[in-house]
Motif scaffolding. Structure first.
Motif, PDB file in Angstrom:
ATOM      1  N   PRO A   1      89.868  32.466  37.266  1.00  0.00           N
ATOM      2  CA  PRO A   1      89.912  32.901  35.860  1.00  0.00           C
ATOM      3  C   PRO A   1      88.657  33.696  35.529  1.00  0.00           C
ATOM      4  CG  PRO A   1      90.349  30.543  36.080  1.00  0.00           C
ATOM      5  CD  PRO A   1      89.814  31.014  37.390  1.00  0.00           C
ATOM      6  N   MET A   2      88.770  34.580  34.560  1.00  0.00           N
ATOM      7  CA  MET A   2      87.646  35.429  34.151  1.00  0.00           C
ATOM      8  C   MET A   2      87.127  34.953  32.808  1.00  0.00           C
ATOM      9  SD  MET A   2      87.616  37.739  36.628  1.00  0.00           S
ATOM     10  CE  MET A   2      86.966  39.291  36.054  1.00  0.00           C
ATOM     11  N   ARG A   3      85.830  34.651  32.742  1.00  0.00           N
ATOM     12  CA  ARG A   3      85.278  34.188  31.480  1.00  0.00           C
ATOM     13  C   ARG A   3      83.787  34.501  31.423  1.00  0.00           C
ATOM     14  NH1 ARG A   3      84.592  27.704  31.481  1.00  0.00           N
ATOM     15  NH2 ARG A   3      84.475  28.227  29.284  1.00  0.00           N
ATOM     16  N   SER A   4      83.277  34.555  30.205  1.00  0.00           N
ATOM     17  CA  SER A   4      81.851  34.678  29.944  1.00  0.00           C
ATOM     18  C   SER A   4      81.443  33.477  29.096  1.00  0.00           C
ATOM     19  CB  SER A   4      81.539  35.968  29.178  1.00  0.00           C
ATOM     20  OG  SER A   4      81.981  37.108  29.883  1.00  0.00           O
ATOM     21  N   PHE A   5      80.271  32.910  29.396  1.00  0.00           N
ATOM     22  CA  PHE A   5      79.816  31.725  28.667  1.00  0.00           C
ATOM     23  C   PHE A   5      78.301  31.665  28.711  1.00  0.00           C
ATOM     24  CE2 PHE A   5      78.284  27.361  28.633  1.00  0.00           C
ATOM     25  CZ  PHE A   5      78.907  26.837  27.494  1.00  0.00           C
ATOM     26  N   VAL A   6      77.686  31.340  27.571  1.00  0.00           N
ATOM     27  CA  VAL A   6      76.239  31.111  27.510  1.00  0.00           C
ATOM     28  C   VAL A   6      75.988  29.926  26.583  1.00  0.00           C
ATOM     29  CG1 VAL A   6      73.961  32.037  26.946  1.00  0.00           C
ATOM     30  CG2 VAL A   6      75.732  33.565  27.842  1.00  0.00           C
ATOM     31  N   GLN A   7      75.134  29.012  27.036  1.00  0.00           N
ATOM     32  CA  GLN A   7      74.685  27.905  26.191  1.00  0.00           C
ATOM     33  C   GLN A   7      73.199  28.075  25.923  1.00  0.00           C
ATOM     34  OE1 GLN A   7      76.100  23.863  26.875  1.00  0.00           O
ATOM     35  NE2 GLN A   7      73.996  23.095  26.855  1.00  0.00           N
ATOM     36  N   GLU A   8      72.840  28.062  24.653  1.00  0.00           N
ATOM     37  CA  GLU A   8      71.436  28.191  24.251  1.00  0.00           C
ATOM     38  C   GLU A   8      71.004  26.960  23.459  1.00  0.00           C
ATOM     39  OE1 GLU A   8      70.869  31.692  21.927  1.00  0.00           O
ATOM     40  OE2 GLU A   8      71.542  33.071  23.476  1.00  0.00           O
ATOM     41  N   PRO A   9      69.755  26.522  23.633  1.00  0.00           N
ATOM     42  CA  PRO A   9      68.773  26.982  24.608  1.00  0.00           C
ATOM     43  C   PRO A   9      69.054  26.399  25.984  1.00  0.00           C
ATOM     44  CG  PRO A   9      67.856  25.185  23.344  1.00  0.00           C
ATOM     45  CD  PRO A   9      69.217  25.456  22.756  1.00  0.00           C
ATOM     46  N   MET A  10      68.289  26.799  26.970  1.00  0.00           N
ATOM     47  CA  MET A  10      68.463  26.308  28.334  1.00  0.00           C
ATOM     48  C   MET A  10      67.490  25.172  28.644  1.00  0.00           C
ATOM     49  SD  MET A  10      69.094  29.992  30.237  1.00  0.00           S
ATOM     50  CE  MET A  10      68.870  29.332  31.876  1.00  0.00           C
TER      51      MET A  10
ATOM     52  N   PRO B   1      83.052  37.787  37.582  1.00  0.00           N
ATOM     53  CA  PRO B   1      82.483  38.214  38.864  1.00  0.00           C
ATOM     54  C   PRO B   1      82.424  39.721  39.069  1.00  0.00           C
ATOM     55  CG  PRO B   1      84.710  37.378  39.172  1.00  0.00           C
ATOM     56  CD  PRO B   1      84.343  37.101  37.748  1.00  0.00           C
ATOM     57  N   THR B   2      82.945  40.512  38.155  1.00  0.00           N
ATOM     58  CA  THR B   2      82.992  41.957  38.342  1.00  0.00           C
ATOM     59  C   THR B   2      81.614  42.562  38.572  1.00  0.00           C
ATOM     60  OG1 THR B   2      84.662  41.794  36.584  1.00  0.00           O
ATOM     61  CG2 THR B   2      84.246  43.976  37.520  1.00  0.00           C
TER      62      THR B   2
ATOM     63  N   ALA C   1      72.653  40.515  31.924  1.00  0.00           N
ATOM     64  CA  ALA C   1      73.690  40.345  32.939  1.00  0.00           C
ATOM     65  C   ALA C   1      75.063  40.160  32.302  1.00  0.00           C
ATOM     66  CB  ALA C   1      73.356  39.156  33.841  1.00  0.00           C
ATOM     67  N   GLU C   2      75.116  39.440  31.189  1.00  0.00           N
ATOM     68  CA  GLU C   2      76.389  39.284  30.475  1.00  0.00           C
ATOM     69  C   GLU C   2      76.888  40.647  29.991  1.00  0.00           C
ATOM     70  OE1 GLU C   2      78.286  36.717  30.111  1.00  0.00           O
ATOM     71  OE2 GLU C   2      77.035  34.951  30.484  1.00  0.00           O
ATOM     72  N   ARG C   3      75.963  41.449  29.459  1.00  0.00           N
ATOM     73  CA  ARG C   3      76.339  42.777  28.967  1.00  0.00           C
ATOM     74  C   ARG C   3      76.891  43.642  30.094  1.00  0.00           C
ATOM     75  NH1 ARG C   3      74.573  47.547  29.596  1.00  0.00           N
ATOM     76  NH2 ARG C   3      72.831  46.781  30.849  1.00  0.00           N
ATOM     77  N   PHE C   4      76.197  43.668  31.231  1.00  0.00           N
ATOM     78  CA  PHE C   4      76.645  44.501  32.341  1.00  0.00           C
ATOM     79  C   PHE C   4      77.978  43.994  32.912  1.00  0.00           C
ATOM     80  CE2 PHE C   4      76.603  45.399  36.980  1.00  0.00           C
ATOM     81  CZ  PHE C   4      76.762  46.772  36.898  1.00  0.00           C
ATOM     82  N   SER C   5      78.123  42.684  33.039  1.00  0.00           N
ATOM     83  CA  SER C   5      79.369  42.120  33.569  1.00  0.00           C
ATOM     84  C   SER C   5      80.536  42.417  32.638  1.00  0.00           C
ATOM     85  CB  SER C   5      79.214  40.611  33.769  1.00  0.00           C
ATOM     86  OG  SER C   5      78.193  40.334  34.701  1.00  0.00           O
ATOM     87  N   TYR C   6      80.289  42.336  31.339  1.00  0.00           N
ATOM     88  CA  TYR C   6      81.322  42.677  30.356  1.00  0.00           C
ATOM     89  C   TYR C   6      81.698  44.159  30.474  1.00  0.00           C
ATOM     90  CZ  TYR C   6      83.370  43.687  25.768  1.00  0.00           C
ATOM     91  OH  TYR C   6      84.197  44.107  24.752  1.00  0.00           O
ATOM     92  N   PHE C   7      80.693  45.016  30.608  1.00  0.00           N
ATOM     93  CA  PHE C   7      80.941  46.453  30.746  1.00  0.00           C
ATOM     94  C   PHE C   7      81.805  46.741  31.980  1.00  0.00           C
ATOM     95  CE2 PHE C   7      79.528  50.162  33.219  1.00  0.00           C
ATOM     96  CZ  PHE C   7      79.984  51.186  32.405  1.00  0.00           C
ATOM     97  N   MET C   8      81.446  46.173  33.116  1.00  0.00           N
ATOM     98  CA  MET C   8      82.210  46.404  34.339  1.00  0.00           C
ATOM     99  C   MET C   8      83.628  45.862  34.215  1.00  0.00           C
ATOM    100  SD  MET C   8      80.417  48.012  36.736  1.00  0.00           S
ATOM    101  CE  MET C   8      80.927  47.474  38.373  1.00  0.00           C
TER     102      MET C   8
END
Length: 393
Positions: A269-278, A295-296, A341-348
């Motif tokens: 499956p394709m997904r983006s996820f971020v949890q803040e703070p780390m 993974p793109t 990295a999220e921005r670039f992966s989303y763009f690709m």
């Protein structure tokens, strides 16, 4: 048990952190819930940024990587029957990427740790059950190992146990913000016993969907097809997979896709996820425990490496000076790179995949973006700079 840093998770993030800490004179213990055989056969990413390769070399974990890794100086974009090569070193001052499977990195790091009589303990089959008092001066990790429950008291805890691990869930819900995006498609991945049909990776945007030609070695190909999320891999025969790949990779001129026995299939499956703070108290999250990228862009493993390099540097600074300055800035430092990295992966992902409801207007925008990369050195360099990896924090 008592240690300075308790590391939960024996994947590449946890193992590399243990290696870096050991070399800095900081004691640690690694708890891995699975057995060694399972850990050493988990199939994951295979594209290493320049910075990741440099880190593995610096910590003495690159003997096989330097011998067996495949250095790539470019990637190829295919769309509308056209092929455009992005020259990575030419656009980035000499940087490149290396194809070397995550599985092999894990094997190398485990072998190094177990071969060193003075190396930090690495416990397989040690399931972390709870992290107690993470915001105190002495967090405790409760775990089960060899049939009995034990405790590990630490100065710090590193959660390197992935999205489904206990570390991420330990942080109170009212202390975090999460950001997530699910994509309406998945990747059907195959491993095939056939030499790659290309010298460098091919990213193909086709009206029928995205395709990627990668490799694991000079004799093993790794390929992916964009498919609907509800796809059943059993519906895809070998012949159907090869036919669809050939269609999506088709390009004007002489080029043929080599076919061979498919040894494994998977659905991602394709997904983006971020949890803040780390960070929560003395608990620090790293890798998939804090963020996931589609993974793109080939960023998942490399982001985990960036996290643990930042954490190891902060812990070493504290060990040497007593200062918490770098530890206090850990989350903010990591998140700057994470969001890039999220921005670039989303763009690709958005540029190369077609959504089920995509309009002709959006088709044209995608093609215009790819044409811009193919005709503009500036646009091509922007892609290359992100692909080889931004500087480690």
């Amino acid at each position: 048990m008592r240690t300075t840093v308790g590391i939960i998770g024996g994947g590449p993030a946890g193992l590399l952190l243990a290696r870096l800490l050991h070399r800095a004179g900081i004691d640690c213990v690694v708890l891995e819930s699975r057995d060694r055989a399972y850990v050493e056969r988990r199939q994951r990413a295979g594209i290493l940024e320049q910075g990741t390769v440099d880190v593995l070399r610096a910590c003495g974990a690159s003997e096989r990587l330097d011998r067996e890794g495949l250095t790539h100086h470019g990637i190829e974009l295919r769309f509308e029957g056209r092929a455009h090569r992005v020259d990575l070193p030419g656009a980035t001052g000499g940087k490149s990427v290396t194809v070397y499977a995550q599985t092999e990195i894990v094997k190398d790091l485990i072998a190094l740790q177990l071969a060193d009589p003075a190396g930090p303990p690495l416990l397989f089959g040690a399931e972390a059950l709870a992290i107690e008092k993470p915001d105190s001066a002495a967090p405790v990790v409760r775990f089960r190992h060899e049939g009995r429950e034990q405790t590990l008291t630490c100065d710090f805890v590193a959660g390197c146990d992935g999205f489904h691990g206990i570390a991420r869930r330990t942080v109170p819900a009212d202390r975090i913000r999460t950001f997530e995006r699910a994509y309406p498609y998945s990747w059907l991945g195959v491993l095939a016993d056939v030499p790659p049909s290309c010298k460098e990776l091919i990213y193909a945007r086709h009206q029928r969907g995205f395709a990627l030609h990668s490799m694991r070695s000079p004799r093993v190909s790794r390929l992916y097809l964009q498919v609907p999320n509800d796809t059943d891999t059993a519906d895809w025969s070998d012949e159907r997979i090869w036919d669809e790949l050939a269609t999506r990779f088709a390009v004007d001129g002489e080029w043929a896709l080599e076919r061979g026995p498919i040894t494994a299939t998977s659905l991602t499956p394709m997904r983006s996820f971020v949890q803040e703070p780390m960070r929560h108290g003395r608990l620090f999250l790293a890798g998939d425990a804090a963020h996931i990228v589609p993974p793109t862009g080939a960023k998942g493993l490399n982001l985990a490496v960036s996290d643990v390099v930042t954490l190891a540097r902060a812990l070493a600074h504290h060990h040497q000076t007593g200062s918490t300055e770098l530890l206090d800035g850990y989350s903010a430092t990591c998140l700057r790179r994470v969001w890039q990295a999220e921005r670039f992966s989303y763009f690709m992902t958005e540029t190369l995949h077609r959504r089920p409801d995509q309009s002709p207007f959006e088709d044209r925008l995608q093609l215009a973006q790819l044409d811009r990369i193919a005709t503009s050195p500036t646009a091509s360099a922007e892609l290359a700079e992100n692909y080889v990896g931004l500087p480690l924090s």
